[in-house]
Design a protein around this motif. Structure first.
Motif, short mmCIF file in Angstrom:
data_model
loop_
_atom_site.label_atom_id
_atom_site.label_comp_id
_atom_site.label_asym_id
_atom_site.label_seq_id
_atom_site.Cartn_x
_atom_site.Cartn_y
_atom_site.Cartn_z
N LEU A 203 41.29 -49.84 1.28
CA LEU A 203 41.02 -48.95 0.16
C LEU A 203 41.01 -49.78 -1.11
N PRO A 204 39.85 -49.93 -1.77
CA PRO A 204 39.79 -50.79 -2.95
C PRO A 204 40.79 -50.33 -4.03
N ALA A 205 41.32 -51.29 -4.76
CA ALA A 205 42.28 -50.97 -5.81
C ALA A 205 41.68 -50.05 -6.86
N TRP A 206 40.35 -50.12 -7.06
CA TRP A 206 39.70 -49.30 -8.08
C TRP A 206 39.39 -47.89 -7.61
N ALA A 207 39.48 -47.65 -6.30
CA ALA A 207 39.10 -46.34 -5.76
C ALA A 207 40.23 -45.33 -6.00
N GLU A 208 39.99 -44.38 -6.89
CA GLU A 208 41.02 -43.41 -7.26
C GLU A 208 41.11 -42.24 -6.28
N LYS A 209 39.98 -41.88 -5.64
CA LYS A 209 39.96 -40.70 -4.78
C LYS A 209 39.18 -40.98 -3.48
N PRO A 210 39.66 -41.90 -2.65
CA PRO A 210 38.95 -42.20 -1.40
C PRO A 210 39.07 -41.04 -0.42
N ASP A 211 37.96 -40.68 0.19
CA ASP A 211 37.88 -39.50 1.03
C ASP A 211 37.18 -39.84 2.34
N TRP A 212 37.39 -39.03 3.36
CA TRP A 212 36.76 -39.22 4.67
C TRP A 212 35.54 -38.30 4.79
N GLU A 213 34.59 -38.70 5.66
CA GLU A 213 33.41 -37.88 5.95
C GLU A 213 32.92 -38.22 7.35
N LEU A 214 33.40 -37.51 8.33
CA LEU A 214 32.97 -37.74 9.71
C LEU A 214 31.53 -37.27 9.89
N GLU A 215 30.70 -38.11 10.55
CA GLU A 215 29.28 -37.78 10.70
C GLU A 215 28.73 -38.24 12.05
N LEU A 216 27.80 -37.45 12.57
CA LEU A 216 26.98 -37.87 13.69
C LEU A 216 25.91 -38.81 13.17
N ALA A 217 25.75 -39.96 13.83
CA ALA A 217 24.74 -40.94 13.42
C ALA A 217 23.72 -41.12 14.54
N ALA A 218 22.45 -40.96 14.20
CA ALA A 218 21.36 -41.25 15.12
C ALA A 218 20.97 -42.71 14.99
N VAL A 219 20.72 -43.37 16.13
CA VAL A 219 20.35 -44.78 16.15
C VAL A 219 18.87 -44.88 16.55
N ILE A 220 18.10 -45.50 15.69
CA ILE A 220 16.66 -45.59 15.92
C ILE A 220 16.35 -46.62 17.02
N GLY A 221 15.43 -46.24 17.91
CA GLY A 221 15.06 -47.14 19.00
C GLY A 221 13.57 -47.42 19.07
N ARG A 222 12.85 -46.96 18.09
CA ARG A 222 11.39 -47.18 18.04
C ARG A 222 10.96 -46.99 16.59
N PRO A 223 10.16 -47.89 16.03
CA PRO A 223 9.77 -47.76 14.62
C PRO A 223 9.21 -46.37 14.32
N ALA A 224 9.60 -45.85 13.16
CA ALA A 224 9.18 -44.50 12.78
C ALA A 224 8.71 -44.50 11.34
N HIS A 225 7.47 -44.09 11.13
CA HIS A 225 6.95 -43.93 9.78
C HIS A 225 5.98 -42.76 9.78
N GLY A 226 6.29 -41.75 8.95
CA GLY A 226 5.43 -40.58 8.87
C GLY A 226 5.42 -39.75 10.14
N VAL A 227 6.53 -39.71 10.87
CA VAL A 227 6.55 -38.97 12.14
C VAL A 227 6.82 -37.49 11.87
N SER A 228 6.33 -36.67 12.75
CA SER A 228 6.53 -35.22 12.64
C SER A 228 7.93 -34.85 13.11
N VAL A 229 8.36 -33.65 12.73
CA VAL A 229 9.63 -33.14 13.24
C VAL A 229 9.59 -33.06 14.76
N GLU A 230 8.45 -32.60 15.29
CA GLU A 230 8.32 -32.43 16.74
C GLU A 230 8.42 -33.76 17.49
#
Length: 333
Positions: free
Chosen positions: A161-188
């Motif tokens: 925890l950095p000395a300058w950080a006055e209010k460090p907080d947690w944020e649990l998240e699901l992370a998706a890992v990309i396995g194929r280049p994606a640019h301009g892809v549709s939701v589907e």
């Protein structure tokens, strides 16, 4: 340090996952971890001394059936997982982070920030916020910004925890890992570009989210989210096929044994496919990149309890295992 015993007892969905491991003495290497907590060194199994997890993701379509076959083959040499240190499973080139993506979390924020002179009862203001969330899900776009790979650390490493950080907080998240280049892809078509999923804890210093010197600039994600170690990641990348539908995964974070976050991905405003598609409309997503999908209700600001020296966070997501990180105060420079 070697993998924690509790991690070995609650691994992941499916027959195998990808990890980056190291012996007590030695370089990190890409590993296939089986559901019975055994490790196959993929440098040996695939005859490539310079192999990394990101290399595997670069050719994910061809690699997935080979890894599946390895997991079921008794021939490759195996070693117990408990003999190894677990690192962040991949070194991404880009990290895409999402804000305000869990319905209940955003409603809570809306209700907590009452406008001056608004004397309506909480039930009325909560109903108004719910209507706004419904409209946002139907008509608006996800909120995505950029994080730094240098903020990533392992799933069992201490978090400074950095000395300058006055209010460090947690944020649990699901992370998706990309396995194929994606640019301009549709939701589907977006999920065709996702190799798998992992756990991220996207720490934030709440005191520096907004600029105090020039409020009109708005948010300062560099300062508030990107200190070294502010994104514990892993322990594994679980293939998307093993995870299945990400629409109802349970995210749970405990602080010193007390449950602080406990929510389903059903509460997401924008699902994984919409997140990946949206990010790809601007950027070119590359194999190994991460798309963090937001954090549910129950952050430290909600509880009035921020992170302190000595705190221990236990975070888990259905089918993805668990991580444990201990907070250590930085000595002021």
């Amino acid at each position: 340090m070697p993998v924690k015993p509790e991690a070995a007892s609650a691994l992941f969905a499916g027959p195998f996952a990808l990890a980056t491991l190291s012996a007590l003495e030695g370089a990190a290497f890409p590993a296939l971890v089986t559901s019975d907590a055994q490790v196959i060194d993929l440098r040996d199994a695939l005859d490539d001394a310079d192999l990394s997890v990101r290399d595997l993701l670069n050719d994910w379509k061809a690699m997935l059936p080979r890894l599946t076959a390895l997991a079921g083959d008794s021939a490759p040499r195996r070693a117990p997982l408990t003999a190894f240190r677990v690192h962040a499973p991949v070194e991404p080139r880009q990290v895409f982070q999402s804000g305000a993506n869990y319905r209940q979390h955003v409603i809570d924020l809306h209700v907590a920030h009452r406008a001056p002179g608004d004397e309506r009862p909480e039930e009325e203001r909560r109903a108004e916020a719910a209507e706004i969330m419904d409209r946002r899900a139907a008509e608006d776009l996800p909120y995505v910004f950029i994080g730094l790979p240098s903020a990533i650390t392992g799933p069992y490493d201490d978090v400074v925890l950095p000395a300058w950080a006055e209010k460090p907080d947690w944020e649990l998240e699901l992370a998706a890992v990309i396995g194929r280049p994606a640019h301009g892809v549709s939701v589907e078509g977006a999920l065709d570009h996702v190799a798998g999923y992992t756990i991220a804890n996207d720490l934030t210093d709440r005191a520096t989210v907004f600029r105090r010197d020039m409020p009109q600039i708005g948010t300062d994600w560099l300062r508030s989210k990107n200190a070294p170690g502010f994104t514990p990641l892993g322990p594994w990348i679980v293939p998307a096929a093993s995870v299945g539908d990400t629409g109802d995964l349970r995210l749970t974070l405990k602080l010193n044994g007390e449950t602080m976050q406990d929510e389903s991905t059903k509460d997401m405003i924008f699902d994984v496919a919409r997140m990946v598609s949206y990010a790809s409309q601007t950027a070119r997503l590359l194999p190994g990149d991460l798309v963090l999908t937001g954090s549910p209700a129950g952050n430290g600001m909600h509880w009035g309890r921020l992170l302190r020296d000595g705190d221990v966070m236990d975070a888990s997501i259905t089918g993805l295992g668990a991580q444990r990180t201990r907070c250590v105060a930085e000595v002021a420079r």
